[in-house]
Design a protein around this motif. Structure first.
Motif, short mmCIF file in Angstrom:
data_model
loop_
_atom_site.label_atom_id
_atom_site.label_comp_id
_atom_site.label_asym_id
_atom_site.label_seq_id
_atom_site.Cartn_x
_atom_site.Cartn_y
_atom_site.Cartn_z
N ASP A 134 0.92 -0.76 -0.13
CA ASP A 134 -0.20 0.36 -0.08
C ASP A 134 1.34 0.78 0.40
O ASP A 134 2.00 1.33 0.53
CB ASP A 134 -1.01 -0.21 1.27
N LYS A 135 0.44 2.30 -1.05
CA LYS A 135 1.18 3.55 -1.07
C LYS A 135 0.42 5.01 -1.41
O LYS A 135 -0.74 4.54 -1.22
CB LYS A 135 2.12 3.80 -2.36
N LEU A 136 0.78 5.95 0.24
CA LEU A 136 0.20 7.47 0.12
C LEU A 136 0.97 7.63 -1.01
O LEU A 136 1.56 8.69 -0.71
CB LEU A 136 -0.06 6.99 1.38
N VAL A 137 -0.69 8.12 -1.66
CA VAL A 137 -0.28 8.88 -3.39
C VAL A 137 -1.25 10.52 -2.72
O VAL A 137 -2.19 10.68 -2.05
CB VAL A 137 0.13 9.01 -4.61
N MET A 138 -0.83 11.29 -3.61
CA MET A 138 -1.09 13.23 -3.56
C MET A 138 -1.80 12.98 -4.64
O MET A 138 -1.39 12.49 -5.93
CB MET A 138 -0.15 13.56 -3.53
N LYS A 139 -3.86 13.13 -4.98
CA LYS A 139 -4.40 12.33 -5.98
C LYS A 139 -4.78 13.77 -5.38
O LYS A 139 -6.17 13.98 -4.94
CB LYS A 139 -4.90 11.41 -6.56
N ASP A 140 -5.11 14.96 -6.60
CA ASP A 140 -5.67 16.25 -6.04
C ASP A 140 -5.80 16.86 -5.24
O ASP A 140 -6.62 17.71 -3.96
CB ASP A 140 -7.47 15.92 -6.84
N ASN A 141 -4.24 17.16 -4.54
CA ASN A 141 -4.15 17.36 -3.63
C ASN A 141 -4.70 16.98 -2.35
O ASN A 141 -5.17 17.48 -1.09
CB ASN A 141 -4.38 19.09 -3.55
N LYS A 142 -5.14 15.71 -2.13
CA LYS A 142 -5.62 14.64 -1.54
C LYS A 142 -4.87 13.74 -1.34
O LYS A 142 -4.28 12.99 -2.63
CB LYS A 142 -7.02 14.99 -1.53
N PRO A 143 -5.29 13.05 -0.14
CA PRO A 143 -3.83 11.55 0.13
C PRO A 143 -5.09 10.43 -0.04
O PRO A 143 -5.69 10.85 0.34
CB PRO A 143 -3.78 11.68 1.40
N LEU A 144 -3.89 9.99 -1.37
CA LEU A 144 -5.02 8.61 -1.20
C LEU A 144 -3.75 7.37 -1.52
O LEU A 144 -2.65 7.12 -1.73
CB LEU A 144 -5.68 8.62 -2.81
N SER A 145 -4.15 6.21 -0.68
CA SER A 145 -3.78 5.38 -0.87
C SER A 145 -4.04 4.54 -1.89
O SER A 145 -5.47 3.46 -2.42
CB SER A 145 -4.50 3.94 0.71
N VAL A 146 -3.02 3.73 -2.69
CA VAL A 146 -3.44 3.48 -3.82
C VAL A 146 -2.27 1.54 -3.42
O VAL A 146 -1.54 1.47 -2.92
CB VAL A 146 -2.51 2.90 -5.32
N LYS A 147 -2.35 0.77 -4.03
CA LYS A 147 -1.15 -0.26 -4.61
C LYS A 147 -0.35 -0.48 -5.24
O LYS A 147 -0.86 0.16 -5.87
CB LYS A 147 -1.96 -1.97 -5.19
N ALA A 148 0.79 -0.53 -4.45
CA ALA A 148 2.01 -1.20 -5.64
C ALA A 148 2.56 -2.17 -5.67
O ALA A 148 2.74 -2.68 -4.93
CB ALA A 148 2.86 0.81 -5.08
N MET A 149 3.39 -1.85 -7.18
CA MET A 149 4.04 -3.36 -7.20
C MET A 149 5.59 -2.80 -7.02
O MET A 149 6.04 -2.34 -8.54
CB MET A 149 3.90 -4.19 -8.01
N PRO A 150 6.44 -3.27 -6.14
CA PRO A 150 8.01 -2.84 -6.67
C PRO A 150 8.57 -4.67 -7.34
O PRO A 150 7.86 -5.47 -7.52
CB PRO A 150 7.80 -3.51 -5.12
N LEU A 151 9.68 -3.20 -7.98
CA LEU A 151 9.76 -4.49 -9.08
C LEU A 151 11.80 -4.38 -8.90
O LEU A 151 12.17 -3.36 -8.66
CB LEU A 151 9.85 -3.91 -10.57
#
Length: 385
Positions: free
Chosen positions: A338-355
């Motif tokens: 789980d990664k916390l990213v900024m979208k439209d100036n709001k924090p959003l939790s998304v899945k990320a795949m480490p490579l």
């Protein structure tokens, strides 16, 4: 009476593990009838009978590691349709001819030696009784620290063969495991890789916020590798340091690392770019089943141009996967996080795949590897493959 020893199964493979016997003592066999299945460093191989007749003796048990020239069967041709009267001298010639067909002209003759000469692990010399053992078995016993005096040979007239020494190792040295099959193969391939490859690993993350919930992770990674190879073909290549040549491939043949109780297998998905997602999934499922049953042909492990290790299906975020020569790259996919990213100036939790992409820096530049990783991430970040 004729003897049948393990022949050269091709590709310079000296060792095999007995997976399954298909005949028993007393059975009648025909020429080319499959008598046993063995597993080499490449794949499982069915071994046919070279003669027709009745099985008089069988040597080696399932799980035993045997070498080229190891005695497998004694076959009585007396009642077979093509049997004839054989003289002793003719039989000896045939046995010599059999020996000449195997790699290294392995000796089929046992030699009697004193226990004193091969006693291991004791300062007290035993009695000077004689032991009958193949030279290869005696050498193996010395390496493993196995006492030949405590072994009952399974060869003709009680001769000790290598399989007997391996079995004795398990009994005489508790906790010592003789590596077999895929585990044994891994020792050589990993040693070769670390000696030959100038390995560098690049890590990156692909955000999967656009993926549907039921996405097939392995299929998507395979599609992304194909796309990245099409955009940066330098990593879809073979390299030969001796001739200083590089072969860049047009088709993408992906070796897929598969974990099993028997060890690591890497079957090859041929021309992955020509397959749709359903065909890729079908190949994965059928191949995994073949590996579990240890019924997969040698050709299934050949001609990989790049490898995928989806270790994240078990555990792990980043790694330094090992490149297998002559390939120049391997892609490692870690556990989704789980990664916390900024979208439209709001924090959003998304899945990320480490490579983790390891490449051979002798054959690829850092720029080529980085562009490959970028293409890999871009494809994985799309909603569909």
């Amino acid at each position: 009476m004729k003897t049948f020893s393990l022949p050269d199964l091709g590709e310079g493979l000296a060792e095999s593990e007995i997976i399954e016997w298909h005949v028993s003592v007393g059975d009648t066999v025909e020429v080319d009838q499959v008598v046993l299945t063995v597993e080499t460093a490449k794949a499982t191989v069915e071994v046919p009978a070279p003669y027709s007749g009745t099985i008089v003796s069988r040597h080696g048990n399932e799980g035993d590691v045997i070498t080229i020239g190891s005695l497998l069967l004694e076959i009585d041709e007396t009642n077979s349709t093509d049997a004839g009267v054989e003289k002793a001298s003719q039989s000896e010639k045939e046995q010599r001819a059999d020996a000449a067909t195997v790699v290294g002209n392995v000796s089929h003759h046992a030699q009697s030696v004193s226990v004193d000469e091969f006693w291991v692990g004791s300062q007290v010399k035993p009695s000077s009784e004689q032991i009958s053992a193949l030279p290869a078995a005696r050498m193996l016993a010395q390496k493993l620290g196995v006492n030949l005096k405590q072994i009952n040979g399974s060869g003709p007239n009680g001769v000790i063969v290598e399989a007997d020494v391996y079995r004795a190792c398990d009994q005489q040295l508790p906790g010592t495991e003789v590596l077999k099959g895929a585990r044994r193969t891994m020792v050589g391939s990993m040693t070769e890789a670390h000696q030959q490859v100038a390995a560098v690993t690049i890590t990156e993350e692909a955000l999967l916020d656009k993926w549907p919930k039921d996405e097939d992770i392995t299929t998507r990674i395979i599609q992304a590798i194909v796309s990245a190879c099409e955009q940066e073909s330098a990593l879809n290549a073979w390299f030969d340091a001796e001739t200083m040549t590089r072969c860049v491939h047009n088709k993408v043949n992906i070796g897929i690392a598969v974990d099993s109780p028997h060890g690591l297998y890497v079957p090859v998905l041929r021309d992955a770019g020509s397959l749709n997602p359903k065909a890729i999934r079908r190949w994965i499922d059928e191949t995994a089943e073949g590996i579990r049953a240890r019924k997969i042909g040698r050709e299934e492990f050949q001609h990989a141009t790049i490898t995928l290790s989806n270790f994240g299906a078990i555990a792990g975020i980043y790694a330094t996967p090992v490149v297998t020569p002559p390939q120049v790259a391997i892609v490692g996919a870690g556990r989704l996080i789980d990664k916390l990213v900024m979208k439209d100036n709001k924090p959003l939790s998304v899945k990320a795949m480490p490579l983790s992409v390891t490449f051979d820096h002798r054959a690829c530049t850092g720029g080529e590897a980085a562009r490959f990783v970028r293409a890999l991430v871009q494809h994985l970040s799309k909603p569909h493959g």
